[in-house]
Design an enzyme around this catalytic site. Structure first.
Site, mmCIF file in Angstrom:
data_model
loop_
_atom_site.group_PDB
_atom_site.id
_atom_site.type_symbol
_atom_site.label_atom_id
_atom_site.label_comp_id
_atom_site.label_asym_id
_atom_site.label_seq_id
_atom_site.Cartn_x
_atom_site.Cartn_y
_atom_site.Cartn_z
ATOM 1 N N LYS A 13 22.345 -61.445 66.092
ATOM 2 C CA LYS A 13 23.018 -60.718 67.181
ATOM 3 C C LYS A 13 23.691 -59.448 66.682
ATOM 4 C CE LYS A 13 25.992 -63.905 68.415
ATOM 5 N NZ LYS A 13 25.626 -64.953 67.474
ATOM 6 N N ARG A 160 30.252 -64.125 53.566
ATOM 7 C CA ARG A 160 31.323 -64.518 54.488
ATOM 8 C C ARG A 160 31.810 -65.916 54.137
ATOM 9 N NH1 ARG A 160 29.569 -63.091 60.629
ATOM 10 N NH2 ARG A 160 30.627 -65.067 60.978
ATOM 11 N N ARG A 171 29.779 -74.396 62.931
ATOM 12 C CA ARG A 171 29.556 -73.262 63.848
ATOM 13 C C ARG A 171 28.353 -73.532 64.743
ATOM 14 N NH1 ARG A 171 28.881 -68.639 59.821
ATOM 15 N NH2 ARG A 171 28.563 -67.313 61.622
HETATM 16 P P1 AMP Z 1 30.716 -64.073 64.645
HETATM 17 O O1 AMP Z 1 30.936 -62.878 63.784
HETATM 18 O O2 AMP Z 1 30.307 -63.719 66.037
HETATM 19 O O3 AMP Z 1 29.825 -65.101 63.993
HETATM 20 O O4 AMP Z 1 32.159 -64.768 64.803
HETATM 21 C C1 AMP Z 1 32.877 -65.238 63.689
HETATM 22 C C2 AMP Z 1 33.998 -66.165 64.148
HETATM 23 O O5 AMP Z 1 34.916 -65.434 64.985
HETATM 24 C C3 AMP Z 1 33.564 -67.340 64.997
HETATM 25 O O6 AMP Z 1 33.096 -68.434 64.234
HETATM 26 C C4 AMP Z 1 34.871 -67.675 65.730
HETATM 27 O O7 AMP Z 1 35.793 -68.321 64.867
HETATM 28 C C5 AMP Z 1 35.408 -66.268 66.024
HETATM 29 N N1 AMP Z 1 34.879 -65.767 67.316
HETATM 30 C C6 AMP Z 1 33.967 -64.775 67.506
HETATM 31 N N2 AMP Z 1 33.719 -64.595 68.815
HETATM 32 C C7 AMP Z 1 34.493 -65.492 69.479
HETATM 33 C C8 AMP Z 1 34.671 -65.814 70.855
HETATM 34 N N3 AMP Z 1 34.008 -65.182 71.850
HETATM 35 N N4 AMP Z 1 35.552 -66.811 71.154
HETATM 36 C C9 AMP Z 1 36.251 -67.450 70.203
HETATM 37 N N5 AMP Z 1 36.106 -67.210 68.883
HETATM 38 C C10 AMP Z 1 35.243 -66.249 68.524
#
Ligand code: AMP
Length: 213
Positions: A13, A160, A171
């Site tokens: 994404k 990460r 996740r």
């Molecule tokens: P990502 O970079 O999209 O994989 O997001 C990394 C982490 O940020 C996720 O595992 C959540 O802990 C937090 N996070 C990202 N987007 C959201 C969301 N829409 N709602 C809640 N937590 C989020």
């Protein structure tokens, strides 16, 4: 124009949102990026969200919704937006629909990137990122002893903390329980397009842009 990029962790994404936003001159808004930046800066927000991120849990809705709606207000009407990683559950989806509706706006399209679970685990556990430009690389590239930093900009490459195997598993579990049901939510609104997320990066970007046309 408001576009949502959906898909499990590791579907690409972030990479695709960045590329498509560049091609179509849209803003790229990703809560995960905002939270990582806050953690790096050790801000109050960073301290609040760090634990959730390290456990692979969602950050509480009231924090995430407030931050994203404020950012959308800041962006205003000048530019279209790609939302990458928001909404991630039903409460967030409804809050977003309601906030847009108050301004006579709506989500235009939701692109769901499909990737097999085996491939997701493989990608996440071998993923390295550039600290400067956020470009992703696989360990086969990043571990190359002849490589001095990011091939794109020279920045430091890192993994990460939430890409460790036990956090990756959590996740994915959170994704299938909380986020995947939104596929039907947007399908019922006739906004969903599905895009195959396996193949070369450029090829997938071209598919995404075709899906949006
Ligand atoms: P990502 O970079 O999209 O994989 O997001 C990394 C982490 O940020 C996720 O595992 C959540 O802990 C937090 N996070 C990202 N987007 C959201 C969301 N829409 N709602 C809640 N937590 C989020």
């Amino acid at each position: 124009m408001y576009i949502i990029f959906m898909g499990p962790p590791g579907a690409g994404k972030g990479t695709q949102a960045e590329r498509v936003a560049g091609e179509l001159k849209l803003e790229h808004l990703a809560p995960g990026d905002l939270f990582r930046q806050a953690v790096k800066q050790e801000s109050d927000l960073g301290n609040e969200v760090q634990g959730y991120m390290e456990r692979g849990e969602l950050v509480p809705d009231e924090i995430t919704i407030r931050i994203i709606l404020d950012k959308l207000d800041d962006i205003g009407d000048e530019k279209g937006v790609i939302l990458d990683g928001f909404p991630r559950n039903y409460i967030q989806a409804v809050a977003l629909d309601e906030a847009l509706e108050k301004q006579n706006k709506a989500i235009d399209r939701v692109v769901n990137i499909q990737v097999e679970q085996k491939e997701l685990v493989r990608r996440l556990s071998s993923r390295w990122l550039c600290r400067e430009c956020q470009s992703p690389y696989s360990s086969s590239t990043a571990d190359n002893p002849c490589l001095d930093g990011c091939p794109g900009c020279g920045g430091e490459l890192y993994q990460r903390t939430d890409d460790k195997p036990e956090t990756v598993a959590r996740r994915l579990e959170v994704y299938y329980k909380e986020t995947a049901p939104l596929i039907d939510y947007y399908r019922n609104q006739c906004k969903l397009v599905e895009v195959e997320g396996e193949g070369g990066v450029e090829e997938i970007t071209a598919r995404m842009i075709r899906a949006l046309e």
